[in-house]
Scaffold this motif. Structure first.
Motif, PDB file in Angstrom:
ATOM      1  N   VAL A 109      21.703 -10.545 -38.481  1.00 50.04           N
ATOM      2  CA  VAL A 109      20.635 -11.550 -38.516  1.00 50.04           C
ATOM      3  C   VAL A 109      19.936 -11.497 -37.164  1.00 50.04           C
ATOM      4  N   HIS A 110      18.717 -10.974 -37.153  1.00 45.30           N
ATOM      5  CA  HIS A 110      17.999 -10.735 -35.908  1.00 45.30           C
ATOM      6  C   HIS A 110      17.102 -11.889 -35.494  1.00 45.30           C
ATOM      7  N   ASN A 111      16.888 -12.832 -36.372  1.00 47.57           N
ATOM      8  CA  ASN A 111      15.984 -13.935 -36.079  1.00 47.57           C
ATOM      9  C   ASN A 111      16.675 -15.228 -36.475  1.00 47.57           C
ATOM     10  N   MET A 112      16.011 -16.349 -36.269  1.00 52.07           N
ATOM     11  CA  MET A 112      16.567 -17.593 -36.768  1.00 52.07           C
ATOM     12  C   MET A 112      16.768 -17.445 -38.272  1.00 52.07           C
ATOM     13  N   ALA A 113      17.934 -17.848 -38.778  1.00 52.70           N
ATOM     14  CA  ALA A 113      18.315 -17.538 -40.152  1.00 52.70           C
ATOM     15  C   ALA A 113      17.308 -18.053 -41.163  1.00 52.70           C
ATOM     16  N   GLU A 114      16.728 -19.219 -40.914  1.00 49.27           N
ATOM     17  CA  GLU A 114      15.768 -19.768 -41.867  1.00 49.27           C
ATOM     18  C   GLU A 114      14.441 -19.020 -41.856  1.00 49.27           C
ATOM     19  N   ARG A 115      14.229 -18.176 -40.830  1.00 52.13           N
ATOM     20  CA  ARG A 115      12.985 -17.418 -40.706  1.00 52.13           C
ATOM     21  C   ARG A 115      13.152 -15.946 -41.089  1.00 52.13           C
ATOM     22  N   GLU A 116      14.392 -15.502 -41.245  1.00 52.57           N
ATOM     23  CA  GLU A 116      14.619 -14.065 -41.398  1.00 52.57           C
ATOM     24  C   GLU A 116      14.136 -13.537 -42.744  1.00 52.57           C
ATOM     25  N   ALA A 117      14.281 -14.325 -43.791  1.00 54.80           N
ATOM     26  CA  ALA A 117      13.949 -13.854 -45.131  1.00 54.80           C
ATOM     27  C   ALA A 117      13.287 -14.986 -45.907  1.00 54.80           C
ATOM     28  N   ASP A 118      12.624 -14.631 -47.015  1.00 53.64           N
ATOM     29  CA  ASP A 118      12.027 -15.648 -47.874  1.00 53.64           C
ATOM     30  C   ASP A 118      13.129 -16.330 -48.677  1.00 53.64           C
ATOM     31  N   ARG A 119      12.733 -17.262 -49.546  1.00 52.68           N
ATOM     32  CA  ARG A 119      13.733 -18.047 -50.279  1.00 52.68           C
ATOM     33  C   ARG A 119      14.625 -17.154 -51.134  1.00 52.68           C
ATOM     34  N   LEU A 120      14.033 -16.177 -51.821  1.00 52.95           N
ATOM     35  CA  LEU A 120      14.830 -15.253 -52.611  1.00 52.95           C
ATOM     36  C   LEU A 120      15.792 -14.476 -51.722  1.00 52.95           C
ATOM     37  N   GLY A 121      15.289 -14.004 -50.573  1.00 54.71           N
ATOM     38  CA  GLY A 121      16.129 -13.247 -49.668  1.00 54.71           C
ATOM     39  C   GLY A 121      17.304 -14.059 -49.161  1.00 54.71           C
ATOM     40  N   ARG A 122      17.069 -15.338 -48.831  1.00 56.62           N
ATOM     41  CA  ARG A 122      18.171 -16.181 -48.345  1.00 56.62           C
ATOM     42  C   ARG A 122      19.194 -16.432 -49.446  1.00 56.62           C
ATOM     43  N   ALA A 123      18.725 -16.579 -50.680  1.00 56.17           N
ATOM     44  CA  ALA A 123      19.670 -16.769 -51.790  1.00 56.17           C
ATOM     45  C   ALA A 123      20.534 -15.528 -51.974  1.00 56.17           C
ATOM     46  N   ILE A 124      19.903 -14.352 -51.922  1.00 55.48           N
ATOM     47  CA  ILE A 124      20.656 -13.101 -52.061  1.00 55.48           C
ATOM     48  C   ILE A 124      21.652 -12.950 -50.925  1.00 55.48           C
ATOM     49  N   SER A 264       6.098 -17.419 -27.912  1.00 57.36           N
ATOM     50  CA  SER A 264       6.564 -17.448 -29.296  1.00 57.36           C
ATOM     51  C   SER A 264       6.808 -18.864 -29.809  1.00 57.36           C
ATOM     52  N   ASP A 265       6.567 -19.032 -31.124  1.00 59.37           N
ATOM     53  CA  ASP A 265       6.907 -20.279 -31.797  1.00 59.37           C
ATOM     54  C   ASP A 265       8.347 -20.270 -32.286  1.00 59.37           C
ATOM     55  N   TRP A 266       8.923 -19.100 -32.510  1.00 60.55           N
ATOM     56  CA  TRP A 266      10.346 -18.986 -32.803  1.00 60.55           C
ATOM     57  C   TRP A 266      10.816 -17.594 -32.395  1.00 60.55           C
ATOM     58  N   GLU A 267      12.091 -17.486 -32.084  1.00 64.55           N
ATOM     59  CA  GLU A 267      12.684 -16.231 -31.642  1.00 64.55           C
ATOM     60  C   GLU A 267      14.161 -16.203 -31.998  1.00 64.55           C
ATOM     61  N   GLY A 268      14.714 -15.012 -32.032  1.00 62.99           N
ATOM     62  CA  GLY A 268      16.157 -14.853 -32.099  1.00 62.99           C
ATOM     63  C   GLY A 268      16.675 -14.688 -30.685  1.00 62.99           C
ATOM     64  N   SER A 269      16.817 -13.443 -30.265  1.00 62.23           N
ATOM     65  CA  SER A 269      17.192 -13.126 -28.888  1.00 62.23           C
ATOM     66  C   SER A 269      16.352 -11.932 -28.474  1.00 62.23           C
ATOM     67  N   PRO A 270      15.151 -12.163 -27.962  1.00 59.98           N
ATOM     68  CA  PRO A 270      14.158 -11.086 -27.822  1.00 59.98           C
ATOM     69  C   PRO A 270      14.538 -10.024 -26.802  1.00 59.98           C
ATOM     70  N   LEU A 271      14.566  -8.776 -27.274  1.00 65.01           N
ATOM     71  CA  LEU A 271      14.835  -7.658 -26.379  1.00 65.01           C
ATOM     72  C   LEU A 271      13.762  -7.529 -25.309  1.00 65.01           C
ATOM     73  N   ALA A 272      12.515  -7.888 -25.640  1.00 69.61           N
ATOM     74  CA  ALA A 272      11.433  -7.756 -24.667  1.00 69.61           C
ATOM     75  C   ALA A 272      11.704  -8.586 -23.422  1.00 69.61           C
ATOM     76  N   VAL A 273      12.309  -9.749 -23.581  1.00 71.25           N
ATOM     77  CA  VAL A 273      12.652 -10.588 -22.427  1.00 71.25           C
ATOM     78  C   VAL A 273      13.745  -9.914 -21.605  1.00 71.25           C
ATOM     79  N   GLY A 290      16.839 -18.245 -28.996  1.00 76.43           N
ATOM     80  CA  GLY A 290      17.784 -17.806 -27.984  1.00 76.43           C
ATOM     81  C   GLY A 290      17.189 -17.538 -26.622  1.00 76.43           C
ATOM     82  N   VAL A 291      15.897 -17.845 -26.430  1.00 78.98           N
ATOM     83  CA  VAL A 291      15.274 -17.569 -25.124  1.00 78.98           C
ATOM     84  C   VAL A 291      15.995 -18.297 -23.988  1.00 78.98           C
ATOM     85  N   PRO A 292      16.353 -19.591 -24.132  1.00 79.52           N
ATOM     86  CA  PRO A 292      17.074 -20.249 -23.036  1.00 79.52           C
ATOM     87  C   PRO A 292      18.447 -19.655 -22.749  1.00 79.52           C
ATOM     88  N   GLU A 293      19.005 -18.885 -23.673  1.00 80.50           N
ATOM     89  CA  GLU A 293      20.257 -18.189 -23.396  1.00 80.50           C
ATOM     90  C   GLU A 293      20.036 -17.021 -22.446  1.00 80.50           C
TER      91      GLU A 293
END
Length: 359
Positions: A109-124, A264-273, A290-293
């Protein structure tokens, strides 16, 4: 006997998940692992070329049911013991696994879980995690979002990592600036990332417009590229914003700049940083995901609340006008970046792959 690992990813453009796949392909111990890659879409972007076999599956836009049998054919040919997936591809790898079962499946999971996939993707994905697909979160905040989205703990939290030594290139500063037409004393603010809504490039340009000095150097492409150019023109800073497109010389670019910015408005743990900090740049960013981490506010950079462009602009102005503070924060950022060394990430995945196969 080496463990056969198949990485399955939508594309091989230059972005966070793709860079993780590239790091694993380059750095997993080839005495213990044999790794190959399946890309649903196109070929490697410049700078991501790898010395491993890659299948390109020719996906069409939208749901493409041809992907499952094509992946099953890859499974039959390679016979992977571990299938490691990224982004939304579980909707294709699971049916393929029913046809040609691997011994284990891992999904990052590379991003915030609720943002990573659409509703179908999260169900799967929720169904898959309940039935033994191992889930990896890339940081503590991503793990928190995973618990909220799926009601369970991820199997592992394996923080992202970068080759920190590769981004420390102070000798490239003068040559890069000269080649790109920047003056030796200009304050350059770097932004490296996709020009997409998640990264809020329009907001970054608005924040930069509040800074009276310096240039904003934006590397990346995306659906907001033209809107970003229009925003810079409307705000009267078009002459101070340079759009570079996708670049393979990110290490040199960062080493030539003075500040790194992320709106960014949302992030996981950005490699660019991580890359910017490894290059010795102070970071001005929104405190999302995860930016504050990664960035210690007031020590290795300055964090602003999500969407607070005035605070973001004030932070950029503070650093643009204070060379001593830039140096102090940049030195601290480079020291902190040692925690993000890519070898720890690679060994984390190696240990997980071995454990999944033993199970």
């Amino acid at each position: 006997m080496r463990i056969r690992v198949l990485e399955v990813i939508p594309t091989l453009k230059r972005a966070g998940a793709e860079n993780v796949v590239a790091a694993l392909a380059r750095r997993l111990d080839r005495g213990r692992f044999e790794l190959k890659v399946a890309s649903l879409y196109g070929r490697f972007a410049e700078g991501l070329e790898l010395d491993v076999p890659v299948w390109y599956l020719g996906k069409r836009r939208g749901l493409d049911v041809r992907m499952a049998p094509r992946l099953a054919a890859v499974y039959r040919e390679f016979r992977p013991e571990v299938v490691h997936t990224h982004s939304y591809v579980l909707r294709y790898t699971l049916p393929a696994a029913w046809m040609e079962p691997p011994r284990a499946m891992v999904h990052t999971v590379h991003n915030m879980a609720e943002r990573e996939a659409d509703r179908l993707g999260r169900a799967i994905q929720g169904w898959a995690f309940r039935r033994g697909v191992a889930a990896v979160a890339i940081g503590a905040e991503v793990a928190r979002s995973f618990r909220a989205a799926y009601g369970r703990e991820p199997t592992r939290t394996i923080p992202n990592g970068v080759d920190t030594a590769a981004y420390w290139r102070p000798e490239a500063r003068e040559d890069w600036r000269s080649a790109e037409g920047f003056g030796a004393d200009e304050v350059l603010i770097a932004s490296v990332g996709r020009l997409e809504p998640q990264k809020n490039p329009l907001g970054l340009i608005e924040a930069f417009a509040r800074v009276p000095v310096g240039r904003l150097v934006m590397a990346g492409e995306g659906s907001l590229a033209e809107a970003a150019r229009r925003r810079a023109e409307r705000l009267g800073v078009a002459g101070r914003v340079r759009f570079l497109g996708v670049r393979a010389d990110v290490a040199e670019l960062l080493s030539a700049c003075d500040i790194f910015a992320l709106a960014s408005d949302w992030e996981g743990s950005p490699l660019a940083v991580m890359e910017a900090m490894a290059a010795g740049l102070p970071v001005v960013a929104t405190a999302v995901g995860g930016v504050p981490e990664l960035v210690e506010d007031g020590v290795t950079g300055i964090l602003a609340p999500r969407g607070d462009l005035q605070a973001l602009g004030s932070a950029l102005e503070t650093l643009a006008g204070n060379p001593r503070l830039r140096r102090e924060m940049g030195d601290a950022a480079r020291e902190r970046a040692k925690r993000f060394e890519v070898s720890a990430m690679v060994e984390g995945y190696a240990a997980l792959f071995q454990e999944m196969v033993r199970r």
